[in-house]
Write a protein that holds these residues in place. Structure first.
Motif, PDB file in Angstrom:
ATOM      1  N   LEU A  92     -17.509  -1.850  -3.614  1.00  0.00           N
ATOM      2  CA  LEU A  92     -18.383  -0.758  -4.020  1.00  0.00           C
ATOM      3  C   LEU A  92     -18.121  -0.541  -5.502  1.00  0.00           C
ATOM      4  CD1 LEU A  92     -20.405   1.407  -3.061  1.00  0.00           C
ATOM      5  CD2 LEU A  92     -18.471   2.958  -2.875  1.00  0.00           C
ATOM      6  N   ALA A  93     -19.091  -0.904  -6.335  1.00  0.00           N
ATOM      7  CA  ALA A  93     -18.888  -0.899  -7.781  1.00  0.00           C
ATOM      8  C   ALA A  93     -18.729   0.515  -8.309  1.00  0.00           C
ATOM      9  CB  ALA A  93     -20.057  -1.586  -8.470  1.00  0.00           C
ATOM     10  N   THR A 119     -26.265   5.590 -11.251  1.00  0.00           N
ATOM     11  CA  THR A 119     -25.234   5.703 -10.243  1.00  0.00           C
ATOM     12  C   THR A 119     -24.830   4.329  -9.755  1.00  0.00           C
ATOM     13  OG1 THR A 119     -26.732   5.809  -8.352  1.00  0.00           O
ATOM     14  CG2 THR A 119     -26.290   7.878  -9.500  1.00  0.00           C
ATOM     15  N   PRO A 120     -23.539   4.155  -9.355  1.00  0.00           N
ATOM     16  CA  PRO A 120     -23.097   2.843  -8.879  1.00  0.00           C
ATOM     17  C   PRO A 120     -23.921   2.317  -7.708  1.00  0.00           C
ATOM     18  CG  PRO A 120     -21.215   4.230  -9.366  1.00  0.00           C
ATOM     19  CD  PRO A 120     -22.437   5.104  -9.483  1.00  0.00           C
ATOM     20  N   PHE A 121     -24.306   3.202  -6.783  1.00  0.00           N
ATOM     21  CA  PHE A 121     -25.086   2.725  -5.641  1.00  0.00           C
ATOM     22  C   PHE A 121     -26.416   2.146  -6.104  1.00  0.00           C
ATOM     23  CE2 PHE A 121     -28.084   3.265  -2.123  1.00  0.00           C
ATOM     24  CZ  PHE A 121     -27.398   2.617  -1.115  1.00  0.00           C
ATOM     25  N   VAL A 181     -16.504  11.351 -17.560  1.00  0.00           N
ATOM     26  CA  VAL A 181     -16.507  11.473 -16.104  1.00  0.00           C
ATOM     27  C   VAL A 181     -15.131  11.070 -15.595  1.00  0.00           C
ATOM     28  CG1 VAL A 181     -17.421   9.123 -15.806  1.00  0.00           C
ATOM     29  CG2 VAL A 181     -17.607  10.773 -13.931  1.00  0.00           C
ATOM     30  N   THR A 182     -14.634  11.844 -14.643  1.00  0.00           N
ATOM     31  CA  THR A 182     -13.349  11.518 -14.038  1.00  0.00           C
ATOM     32  C   THR A 182     -13.545  11.239 -12.558  1.00  0.00           C
ATOM     33  OG1 THR A 182     -12.804  13.816 -13.470  1.00  0.00           O
ATOM     34  CG2 THR A 182     -12.140  13.021 -15.654  1.00  0.00           C
ATOM     35  N   GLU A 183     -12.714  10.369 -12.018  1.00  0.00           N
ATOM     36  CA  GLU A 183     -12.712  10.091 -10.582  1.00  0.00           C
ATOM     37  C   GLU A 183     -11.267  10.046 -10.092  1.00  0.00           C
ATOM     38  OE1 GLU A 183     -16.894   7.709  -9.791  1.00  0.00           O
ATOM     39  OE2 GLU A 183     -14.992   6.647  -9.467  1.00  0.00           O
ATOM     40  N   ALA A 229     -13.222   0.286  -3.358  1.00  0.00           N
ATOM     41  CA  ALA A 229     -13.747   0.810  -4.618  1.00  0.00           C
ATOM     42  C   ALA A 229     -13.273  -0.099  -5.746  1.00  0.00           C
ATOM     43  CB  ALA A 229     -13.269   2.237  -4.842  1.00  0.00           C
ATOM     44  N   SER A 230     -14.215  -0.720  -6.432  1.00  0.00           N
ATOM     45  CA  SER A 230     -13.908  -1.683  -7.488  1.00  0.00           C
ATOM     46  C   SER A 230     -14.291  -1.091  -8.840  1.00  0.00           C
ATOM     47  CB  SER A 230     -14.679  -2.994  -7.250  1.00  0.00           C
ATOM     48  OG  SER A 230     -14.471  -3.905  -8.297  1.00  0.00           O
ATOM     49  N   TYR A 231     -13.316  -0.951  -9.738  1.00  0.00           N
ATOM     50  CA  TYR A 231     -13.544  -0.289 -11.015  1.00  0.00           C
ATOM     51  C   TYR A 231     -13.649  -1.291 -12.162  1.00  0.00           C
ATOM     52  CZ  TYR A 231     -12.773   4.292  -8.996  1.00  0.00           C
ATOM     53  OH  TYR A 231     -12.902   5.427  -8.248  1.00  0.00           O
ATOM     54  N   HIS A 232     -14.671  -1.079 -12.983  1.00  0.00           N
ATOM     55  CA  HIS A 232     -14.841  -1.841 -14.222  1.00  0.00           C
ATOM     56  C   HIS A 232     -14.888  -0.833 -15.353  1.00  0.00           C
ATOM     57  CE1 HIS A 232     -16.201  -5.052 -16.929  1.00  0.00           C
ATOM     58  NE2 HIS A 232     -17.018  -4.146 -17.444  1.00  0.00           N
TER      59      HIS A 232
END
Length: 250
Positions: free
Chosen positions: A80-81, A92-94, A190-192, A243-246
């Motif tokens: 999930l990008a 949005t990533p989706f 933005v923070t996650e 969850a895949s972060y770039h």
């Protein structure tokens, strides 16, 4: 931490788990009966039952009424990008993922005005009870629910504007960055925060999981010059997605 002799039920569960993982007990195979486990491992009925409970809690096996306990199909986790803002209308990533021609994603949403509880008020820098727009989403891939999301936006910012409803109006569905820009609010950060917990009953029902399954919880907040303008909780089944972060390097 001290290492002693492993309890018998964990030893049995560990061996059965190994057989499931290496394919010796493939999906849809009936798990050895309680009597068989007792005889093969030289343990009591209680130990055999507890070992089966461990495997069920881990989501490796499932009970079928009147038939027994069977090895569950193990999904191959998908990515999930999660990436930085992209100014291409797919904020949005989706929606970024759905640009892939092979993807078949849809989503449903429902917005309603609500009062901010203590936790959401703190995340948005509001007072408890302040009015917010709460939007609940169900995201689907090929018809299967794959993510839940709930977002909150302060109505003191968006109320009585064309972007008050995130999925309706001239910028409906365009994402937080574009919608806030229409109010001359520049989102610059933005923070996650990513955590995990057992899924709640209603979450697992919506996501097609079973009791005890773990979900990833991504707590996301958008900021404009330090001011929170939207916060959201994303709920993802941990056995099906990663969850895949770039992240860009500045």
């Amino acid at each position: 931490m001290t290492f002693g002799e492993q309890p018998a039920y964990l030893r049995v569960a560990g061996d059965l788990r190994k057989k499931i993982v290496d394919g010796s007990l493939p999906p849809h195979t009936r798990l050895p009966s309680q009597a068989r486990i007792r005889e093969e491992y030289g343990v009591s009925d209680t130990v055999a039952l507890e070992a089966r409970k461990v495997l069920m809690a881990e989501g490796l096996v499932e009970g079928r009424s009147g038939s027994g306990t069977y090895v569950r199909e193990r999904p191959v986790p998908r990515r999930l990008a999660r990436s930085g803002y992209r100014p291409d209308g797919e904020a949005t990533p989706f929606r970024q993922e759905q640009a892939d021609a092979a993807a078949h994603g849809t989503w449903e949403s429902r917005s309603e005005q609500a009062e901010a509880g203590a936790a959401i008020a703190e995340r948005l820098g509001l007072r408890t009870g302040d009015r917010v727009m709460r939007t609940a989403y169900v995201f689907r891939e090929a018809g299967e629910a794959m993510m839940l999301s709930t977002s909150w936006e302060p109505l003191e910012l968006t109320g009585r504007t064309p972007v008050m409803l995130p999925e309706e109006g001239p910028l409906g569905g365009m994402g937080v960055v574009e919608r806030m820009a229409a109010l001359d609010v520049v989102v610059d950060n933005v923070t996650e925060e990513v955590g995990a917990r057992p899924g709640q009953a209603e979450e697992l029902l919506a996501l097609g999981g079973v009791p005890g399954h773990v979900v990833l919880v991504i707590q996301r907040t958008f900021y404009a010059s330090g001011r929170p303008v939207e916060t959201a909780d994303l709920i993802i089944p941990a056995d099906r997605y990663r969850a895949s972060y770039h992240l860009p390097v500045r």
